[in-house]
Enzyme design. Structure first.
Site, PDB file in Angstrom:
ATOM      1  N   ALA A  19      50.309  47.320  38.078  1.00 19.80           N
ATOM      2  CA  ALA A  19      49.308  47.698  37.082  1.00 19.80           C
ATOM      3  C   ALA A  19      48.490  46.440  36.784  1.00 19.80           C
ATOM      4  O   ALA A  19      48.656  45.418  37.452  1.00 19.80           O
ATOM      5  CB  ALA A  19      49.979  48.243  35.834  1.00 19.80           C
ATOM      6  N   MET A  21      48.384  43.860  34.687  1.00 17.58           N
ATOM      7  CA  MET A  21      49.017  42.555  34.531  1.00 17.58           C
ATOM      8  C   MET A  21      49.684  42.086  35.821  1.00 17.58           C
ATOM      9  O   MET A  21      49.521  40.936  36.248  1.00 17.58           O
ATOM     10  CB  MET A  21      50.039  42.594  33.394  1.00 17.58           C
ATOM     11  CG  MET A  21      49.436  42.618  32.002  1.00 17.58           C
ATOM     12  SD  MET A  21      48.636  41.059  31.544  1.00 17.58           S
ATOM     13  CE  MET A  21      50.060  39.989  31.319  1.00 17.58           C
ATOM     14  N   ASN A  40      54.642  48.223  44.927  1.00 21.13           N
ATOM     15  CA  ASN A  40      54.467  49.128  43.794  1.00 21.13           C
ATOM     16  C   ASN A  40      55.089  50.472  44.163  1.00 21.13           C
ATOM     17  O   ASN A  40      55.135  50.846  45.341  1.00 21.13           O
ATOM     18  CB  ASN A  40      52.980  49.311  43.483  1.00 21.13           C
ATOM     19  CG  ASN A  40      52.753  49.982  42.134  1.00 21.13           C
ATOM     20  OD1 ASN A  40      52.910  49.349  41.087  1.00 21.13           O
ATOM     21  ND2 ASN A  40      52.416  51.265  42.150  1.00 21.13           N
ATOM     22  N   VAL A  82      56.780  45.894  35.019  1.00 17.78           N
ATOM     23  CA  VAL A  82      56.738  47.319  34.711  1.00 17.78           C
ATOM     24  C   VAL A  82      57.003  47.515  33.226  1.00 17.78           C
ATOM     25  O   VAL A  82      57.324  46.568  32.498  1.00 17.78           O
ATOM     26  CB  VAL A  82      57.769  48.111  35.550  1.00 17.78           C
ATOM     27  CG1 VAL A  82      57.470  47.962  37.039  1.00 17.78           C
ATOM     28  CG2 VAL A  82      59.196  47.667  35.234  1.00 17.78           C
ATOM     29  N   SER A 136      51.838  35.524  28.006  1.00 17.76           N
ATOM     30  CA  SER A 136      50.803  35.865  27.044  1.00 17.76           C
ATOM     31  C   SER A 136      49.433  35.456  27.554  1.00 17.76           C
ATOM     32  O   SER A 136      49.277  34.416  28.182  1.00 17.76           O
ATOM     33  CB  SER A 136      51.063  35.186  25.699  1.00 17.76           C
ATOM     34  OG  SER A 136      50.035  35.515  24.773  1.00 17.76           O
ATOM     35  N   GLY A 138      47.033  38.375  28.080  1.00 23.81           N
ATOM     36  CA  GLY A 138      46.366  39.591  28.496  1.00 23.81           C
ATOM     37  C   GLY A 138      46.011  39.555  29.969  1.00 23.81           C
ATOM     38  O   GLY A 138      46.445  38.684  30.722  1.00 23.81           O
ATOM     39  N   LYS A 190      58.627  34.924  22.945  1.00 27.08           N
ATOM     40  CA  LYS A 190      57.432  35.761  23.129  1.00 27.08           C
ATOM     41  C   LYS A 190      57.342  36.804  22.008  1.00 27.08           C
ATOM     42  O   LYS A 190      56.249  37.118  21.521  1.00 27.08           O
ATOM     43  CB  LYS A 190      57.475  36.453  24.493  1.00 27.08           C
ATOM     44  CG  LYS A 190      56.313  37.431  24.749  1.00 27.08           C
ATOM     45  CD  LYS A 190      54.948  36.765  24.600  1.00 27.08           C
ATOM     46  CE  LYS A 190      53.823  37.566  25.229  1.00 27.08           C
ATOM     47  NZ  LYS A 190      53.685  38.936  24.776  1.00 27.08           N
ATOM     48  N   HIS A 193      56.046  35.009  19.029  1.00 33.16           N
ATOM     49  CA  HIS A 193      54.623  34.780  19.306  1.00 33.16           C
ATOM     50  C   HIS A 193      53.819  36.012  18.928  1.00 33.16           C
ATOM     51  O   HIS A 193      52.789  35.919  18.251  1.00 33.16           O
ATOM     52  CB  HIS A 193      54.445  34.451  20.794  1.00 33.16           C
ATOM     53  CG  HIS A 193      53.039  34.558  21.306  1.00 33.16           C
ATOM     54  ND1 HIS A 193      52.412  35.774  21.526  1.00 33.16           N
ATOM     55  CD2 HIS A 193      52.128  33.607  21.644  1.00 33.16           C
ATOM     56  CE1 HIS A 193      51.190  35.556  21.973  1.00 33.16           C
ATOM     57  NE2 HIS A 193      50.995  34.257  22.043  1.00 33.16           N
ATOM     58  N   ASN A 194      54.285  37.187  19.337  1.00 36.99           N
ATOM     59  CA  ASN A 194      53.555  38.416  19.028  1.00 36.99           C
ATOM     60  C   ASN A 194      53.580  38.722  17.538  1.00 36.99           C
ATOM     61  O   ASN A 194      52.611  39.250  16.991  1.00 36.99           O
ATOM     62  CB  ASN A 194      54.146  39.583  19.823  1.00 36.99           C
ATOM     63  CG  ASN A 194      53.738  39.554  21.274  1.00 36.99           C
ATOM     64  OD1 ASN A 194      53.361  38.515  21.807  1.00 36.99           O
ATOM     65  ND2 ASN A 194      53.807  40.687  21.948  1.00 36.99           N
ATOM     66  N   GLU A 197      51.039  36.672  16.052  1.00 37.44           N
ATOM     67  CA  GLU A 197      49.760  37.302  16.426  1.00 37.44           C
ATOM     68  C   GLU A 197      49.406  38.436  15.462  1.00 37.44           C
ATOM     69  O   GLU A 197      48.257  38.571  15.042  1.00 37.44           O
ATOM     70  CB  GLU A 197      49.880  37.821  17.856  1.00 37.44           C
ATOM     71  CG  GLU A 197      48.657  38.495  18.423  1.00 37.44           C
ATOM     72  CD  GLU A 197      48.935  39.032  19.814  1.00 37.44           C
ATOM     73  OE1 GLU A 197      48.652  40.236  20.053  1.00 37.44           O
ATOM     74  OE2 GLU A 197      49.440  38.270  20.659  1.00 37.44           O
TER      75      GLU A 197
END
Length: 484
Positions: A19, A21, A40, A82, A136, A138, A190, A193-194, A197
């Site tokens: 996908a 990312m 995939n 995934v 991180s 995006g 992480k 971190h979010n 955010e």
């Protein structure tokens, strides 16, 4: 291009899950000179990546998991991109039968850290390395250089680390990637971190609302204010994109884009995980919690509809007499509140590091968040410097720089929060951050009364200020005090 050698063991890194990312991470590896095995579940996505971006470098596409694993050089290094939860477990279960001792499986999705701890233990029993890695930035960061937070064994990082460091963002030549700690440490960092955010975004939204309510300014005018703020201490990715969003005009209506977006913010769960874990650890992350609850409130449509129809406000219009002074007050209050959010997040990292034996270097976390990630900001340099001065700093707010910076804006912070309360403008993150600041600096808190109440109804005991020991008062008896 498709690598000329599609035989066994030619690829240096593999990515399964293409996908957005995963696709961009694969391209990033290829652009940095690595031969990349790609796979995939739907082979059409694998073919599409080669057809659209084959010029980025050398790709080795495989239709089956067996061929994908066979195309990798040993020790095999596989990035799994995934959806978190069951899909991640399913991919790992597919991979494991084809792997050998010493191979490395990296979950680079937003996994919940307890799942990472479980997976790491299970794969370790099979002689495999499992790395839970936060990524991180995006889709753009994945392609151009993200901030990467890998956990797992130090042995796995010796092999994997140089590759991840090469594709990561760089600030002053320093990679925004470092070894975080064992098992779930990477995904935990992480997660926090979010959470930060969430707080950062809520604080920016409150600042926007304050400027709109206080000044009656248009979205475009406020966008210009944010653009100006982005040239100073508030410089950050989120402030930058906020200015862009506020300047954007909806093509269909001609209205400011922000005015036609439904005011119901969604969330994927990392904010909730952060708050839930903080409760487990007993760490007050009030700004992050209020930001998470603010999103929940925004989506509480029946309650908001009923409240808007029935609840009185008893407020008067906000009439700001000095526009420039008000803007500066909001700027200073935003900066101070942001510092609180980061301070609380780093406290949570320290508490979890002690709880799980991870030995996380908080200064290194600030360093790798300076570039690539969503919360990248100029003042992360200041946080890095604070932990360089004292690696065991008990409170980021107590560092000499932040004590001065926040103290300089304290009057503005109080004026903004008081003004918002008087004029009925909800500022949960600004207000809770100020309350935390006053709470953490207070010499004495009303918690003494709470502990006395607990002893009264539940014999939970208390300690005294004037002597050592634990005590209980016979509240329903003669009210004498007894050692507990």
């Amino acid at each position: 291009m498709v690598a000329s050698g599609t035989a066994t063991g030619t690829a240096q890194i593999g990515v399964t899950g293409l996908a957005v990312m995963g696709r961009n991470l694969a391209r990033n590896f290829a652009r940095n000179g690595y031969t990349v095995a790609i796979h995939n579940r739907s082979y059409a996505k694998t073919e599409s990546l080669v057809a659209d971006h084959g010029d980025d470098g050398d790709f080795v596409p495989s239709e089956s998991v067996e061929d994908f694993v066979a195309s990798l050089a040993r020790p095999r290094k596989i990035i799994v991109m995934v959806k978190a939860g069951g899909p991640t477990d399913a991919v790992i279960d597919e991979l494991v039968p084809f792997l050998e001792a010493g191979d490395i499986v990296v979950d680079a999705g937003n996994a919940h850290f307890p799942d990472t701890i479980r997976r790491e233990a299970a794969l370790r029993e099979k002689g495999l390395h499992f790395v839970g890695s936060g990524v991180s930035g995006g889709e753009e960061g994945a392609l151009l250089g993200p901030s990467i937070m890998p956990g797992g064994t130090k042995e796995s990082y010796e092999s994997l680390g140089p590759i991840l460091e090469k594709i990561s963002a760089k600030v002053d030549g320093v990679p925004c990637c470092t070894y975080i700690g064992p098992d779930g440490a990477g995904h935990f960092v992480k997660m926090v971190h979010n959470g930060i955010e969430y707080a950062d975004m809520q604080l920016i939204a409150e600042a926007y609302d304050l400027l709109r309510q206080g000044l009656g300014a248009s979205a475009a005018e406020i966008g210009r204010i944010f653009a100006e703020w982005n040239t100073g201490d508030l410089e950050s990715f989120l402030i930058e994109i906020t200015a862009d969003v506020l300047a954007h005009v909806d093509a269909e209506t001609g209205s400011a884009f922000v005015d036609i977006v439904l005011d119901q913010a969604e969330q994927k769960g990392t904010g909730r995980w952060t708050v839930q874990n903080a409760l487990d650890l007993g760490v007050p992350i009030t700004g992050i919690a209020e930001a998470t609850f603010a999103r929940a409130l925004s989506g509480s449509v029946p309650q908001r509809t009923a409240g808007a129809a029935a609840l009185p406000g008893d407020v008067t219009p906000w009439e700001v007499t000095d526009r420039d002074a008000f803007i500066e007050d909001v700027r200073l209050a935003l900066y101070a509140s942001k510092v609180v959010a980061y301070s609380q997040g780093f406290d949570q990292i320290a508490a979890a590091s002690a709880e799980f034996g991870w030995d996380i270097d908080r200064g290194a976390m600030a360093r790798i968040w300076r570039g690539g990630c969503i919360i990248r900001a100029r003042f992360l340099n200041r946080i890095t410097e604070a932990y360089e001065r004292d690696a065991h700093l008990p409170l980021l707010l107590a560092d000499e720089y932040f004590t001065g910076a926040v103290g300089n804006g304290l009057g503005a912070w109080r004026r903004v929060v008081a003004g918002a309360a008087l004029h009925g403008v909800p500022t949960p993150a600004f207000s809770s951050s100020l309350a935390y600041y006053d709470g953490v600096r207070a010499e004495r808190l009303p918690a003494a009364l709470i502990q006395a109440q607990r002893d009264f109804f539940g014999a939970h005991t208390y300690r005294r200020t004037d002597k050592d020991g634990t005590f209980h008062t016979l509240w329903t008896g003669d009210r004498t005090e007894q050692p507990a």
